[in-house]
Structures are given as structure tokens and as C-alpha cells.
Design an enzyme around this catalytic site. Structure first.
Site, PDB file in Angstrom:
ATOM      1  N   ASP A 101       0.817  -1.209   0.000  1.00 29.92           N
ATOM      2  CA  ASP A 101       0.000   0.000   0.000  1.00 29.92           C
ATOM      3  C   ASP A 101       0.856   1.267   0.000  1.00 29.92           C
ATOM      4  O   ASP A 101       0.624   2.186  -0.771  1.00 29.92           O
ATOM      5  CB  ASP A 101      -0.989   0.013   1.186  1.00 29.92           C
ATOM      6  CG  ASP A 101      -0.343  -0.297   2.536  1.00 29.92           C
ATOM      7  OD1 ASP A 101       0.902  -0.408   2.611  1.00 29.92           O
ATOM      8  OD2 ASP A 101      -1.082  -0.431   3.534  1.00 29.92           O
ATOM      9  N   ARG A 166      -9.983   1.480   6.861  1.00 26.79           N
ATOM     10  CA  ARG A 166      -9.470   0.742   5.699  1.00 26.79           C
ATOM     11  C   ARG A 166     -10.511   0.666   4.584  1.00 26.79           C
ATOM     12  O   ARG A 166     -10.179   0.498   3.417  1.00 26.79           O
ATOM     13  CB  ARG A 166      -9.101  -0.694   6.103  1.00 26.79           C
ATOM     14  CG  ARG A 166      -7.891  -0.804   7.029  1.00 26.79           C
ATOM     15  CD  ARG A 166      -7.430  -2.254   7.076  1.00 26.79           C
ATOM     16  NE  ARG A 166      -6.533  -2.553   8.179  1.00 26.79           N
ATOM     17  CZ  ARG A 166      -5.216  -2.403   8.143  1.00 26.79           C
ATOM     18  NH1 ARG A 166      -4.626  -1.934   7.063  1.00 26.79           N
ATOM     19  NH2 ARG A 166      -4.484  -2.721   9.189  1.00 26.79           N
TER      20      ARG A 166
HETATM   21  P1  IMP Z   1       7.684   1.486   6.416  1.00 28.67           P
HETATM   22  O1  IMP Z   1       8.216   0.171   6.865  1.00 28.67           O
HETATM   23  O2  IMP Z   1       8.061   2.596   7.334  1.00 28.67           O
HETATM   24  O3  IMP Z   1       7.996   1.804   4.969  1.00 28.67           O
HETATM   25  O4  IMP Z   1       6.131   1.450   6.609  1.00 28.67           O
HETATM   26  C1  IMP Z   1       5.299   0.777   5.809  1.00 28.67           C
HETATM   27  C2  IMP Z   1       4.017   0.495   6.560  1.00 28.67           C
HETATM   28  O5  IMP Z   1       3.671   1.525   7.483  1.00 28.67           O
HETATM   29  C3  IMP Z   1       2.870   0.403   5.610  1.00 28.67           C
HETATM   30  O6  IMP Z   1       2.655  -0.911   5.195  1.00 28.67           O
HETATM   31  C4  IMP Z   1       1.707   0.921   6.415  1.00 28.67           C
HETATM   32  O7  IMP Z   1       1.102  -0.160   7.108  1.00 28.67           O
HETATM   33  C5  IMP Z   1       2.300   1.821   7.437  1.00 28.67           C
HETATM   34  N1  IMP Z   1       2.132   3.245   7.098  1.00 28.67           N
HETATM   35  C6  IMP Z   1       3.094   4.125   6.742  1.00 28.67           C
HETATM   36  N2  IMP Z   1       2.590   5.329   6.521  1.00 28.67           N
HETATM   37  C7  IMP Z   1       1.255   5.231   6.724  1.00 28.67           C
HETATM   38  C8  IMP Z   1       0.169   6.176   6.633  1.00 28.67           C
HETATM   39  O8  IMP Z   1       0.304   7.356   6.287  1.00 28.67           O
HETATM   40  N3  IMP Z   1      -1.062   5.683   6.919  1.00 28.67           N
HETATM   41  C9  IMP Z   1      -1.279   4.388   7.298  1.00 28.67           C
HETATM   42  N4  IMP Z   1      -0.295   3.481   7.374  1.00 28.67           N
HETATM   43  C10 IMP Z   1       0.962   3.904   7.090  1.00 28.67           C
HETATM   44 MG    MG Z   2       0.890  -2.155   5.652  1.00 29.88          MG
END
Ligand code: IMP
Ligand code: MG
Length: 182
Positions: A101, A166
Site C-alpha cells: 500500500d 481501511r
Molecule cells: P515502512 O516500513 O516505514 O515503509 O512502513 C510501511 C508500513 O507503514 C505500511 O505498510 C503501512 O502499514 C504503514 N504506514 C506508513 N505510513 C502510513 C500512513 O500514512 N497511513 C497508514 N499506514 C501507514
Molecule cells: Mg501495511
């Protein structure tokens, strides 16, 4: 336009998402035509995007899922990424497309890549609906990006704030009590 939610500010409409997902589907279709492809969705957040994207790719391929957890019950990434459910498909020698996502710090996708690479696929690419480049901590090569956004917390179309929202058909900026728009 449905129920009004004071804490959510529309950012990307249903129609804009629909258009962009179609375009991504066409790009992926062109790149993987005639190739052995496995499309892996990262649960839970990817479910609406995944459903729309795979139907926009007019090719024959396998689909499977992984469930990764990075957040716990907080709005800030914990930085601790865990595999809660692994794929149930052989990917050795196959072309893998990971669908997620959103990429934020990059930790989730970096760890997913590392994990899947050990199973010697022929290639691995990444497709994300949303990219927050300003938040990156780990450098991850992303091949298909739906929308690049600024550093705001978004919900809807699969994305959650503490497991809520969601189901929204659009993507909106989530405002907590401290920065509520009035
Ligand atoms: P990363 O590992 O920091 O790249 O984070 C990825 C995960 O963080 C995604 O799969 C989302 O579940 C969550 N995430 C990051 N930013 C958002 C946001 O703005 N809204 C909701 N979920 C987020
Ligand atoms: Mg996620």
C-alpha cells in the site's frame, strides 16, 4: 458523498485512484508479458489496491500474500518488522512483483525483499500505491509508484489508523485531536 468525517481530509479521490491503478496495470502488463510472474500482496493494507491492480493486469500469473507487521497499535512505525504469514508459493526462478500500500521509512519492504531474495527468484520488483519519499530511512528500489505524497498520515483504500478507515473508497489525510481541521 457519504458520511462526513471531521478528522479526515480528502486527498486522492476514488476516480483518481481508479485511473492511476489502470495505468499501473498497463505498465506492469507490458513489462511482464510472456514471463512467469508471481504477484505478492502485503497484508493487510494492500487488499483494495491489490484487488483492483491484479484485475488491471491482463496476463496469467499466480497471486499470493504475505502478512508483515511493523506498527503494532501505534501511528508511528515501531521499526520492528515481523513476518506474521509467509507466502505459500514457490518463487524460485520466477519473476516476483511485491505489491504494498505505502512505502514510508522503507523498513517493511527492505526486510520483505531480503526475505524473498533468499528463495532465488529470477527477478524482484516492487509496486506501491503511495510513496512518502521524505520519510525514507532505508533505500529501497521501487519500480512502480501510484502517487508520491508529502509527509502526512493517510487513511482509506486499505490504509488504517489503529485498524479503522481501511474501507474508505478514497485516500484522506488523518488528523488527530491535536491538529484537527476546523
Ligand atoms: P515502512 O516500513 O516505514 O515503509 O512502513 C510501511 C508500513 O507503514 C505500511 O505498510 C503501512 O502499514 C504503514 N504506514 C506508513 N505510513 C502510513 C500512513 O500514512 N497511513 C497508514 N499506514 C501507514
Ligand atoms: Mg501495511
Amino acid at each position: 458523498m457519504g458520511m462526513i468525517r471531521q478528522n479526515i481530509q480528502m486527498m486522492i479521490s476514488e476516480e483518481e485512484i481508479r485511473q492511476r491503478v489502470k495505468e499501473l496495470g498497463r505498465l506492469i502488463e507490458a513489462d511482464y508479458s510472456g514471463k512467469d510472474l508471481v504477484v505478492i500482496g502485503l497484508l493487510k493494507g494492500v487488499f483494495p489496491f491489490f484487488a483492483d491492480l491484479v484485475r488491471a493486469i491482463d496476463l496469467d500469473f499466480h497471486v499470493t500474500f504475505m502478512r508483515i507487521s511493523s506498527y503494532g497499535f501505534d501511528l508511528e512505525s515501531s521499526g520492528k518488522v515481523k513476518i506474521l504469514q509467509d507466502i505459500d508459493t514457490q518463487i524460485s526462478g520466477k519473476n516476483v512483483l511485491i505489491v504494498e500500500d505505502i512505502i514510508d521509512t522503507g523498513q517493511t519492504l527492505a526486510m520483505t525483499l531480503e526475505h524473498l531474495k533468499t528463495q532465488s527468484p529470477a527477478s524482484i520488483r516492487i509496486c506501491v500505491l503511495l510513496d512518502k519519499p521524505s520519510r525514507r530511512i532505508v533505500d529501497v528500489p521501487v519500480d512502480y509508484v501510484g502517487f508520491s505524497i508529502k509527509d502526512v498520515f493517510v487513511v482509506g483504500y486499505g490504509l488504517d489508523a489503529r485498524e479503522m478507515y481501511r474501507n474508505l473508497p478514497y485516500i484522506g489525510i488523518f488528523h488527530t485531536e491535536s491538529n484537527l481541521v476546523t
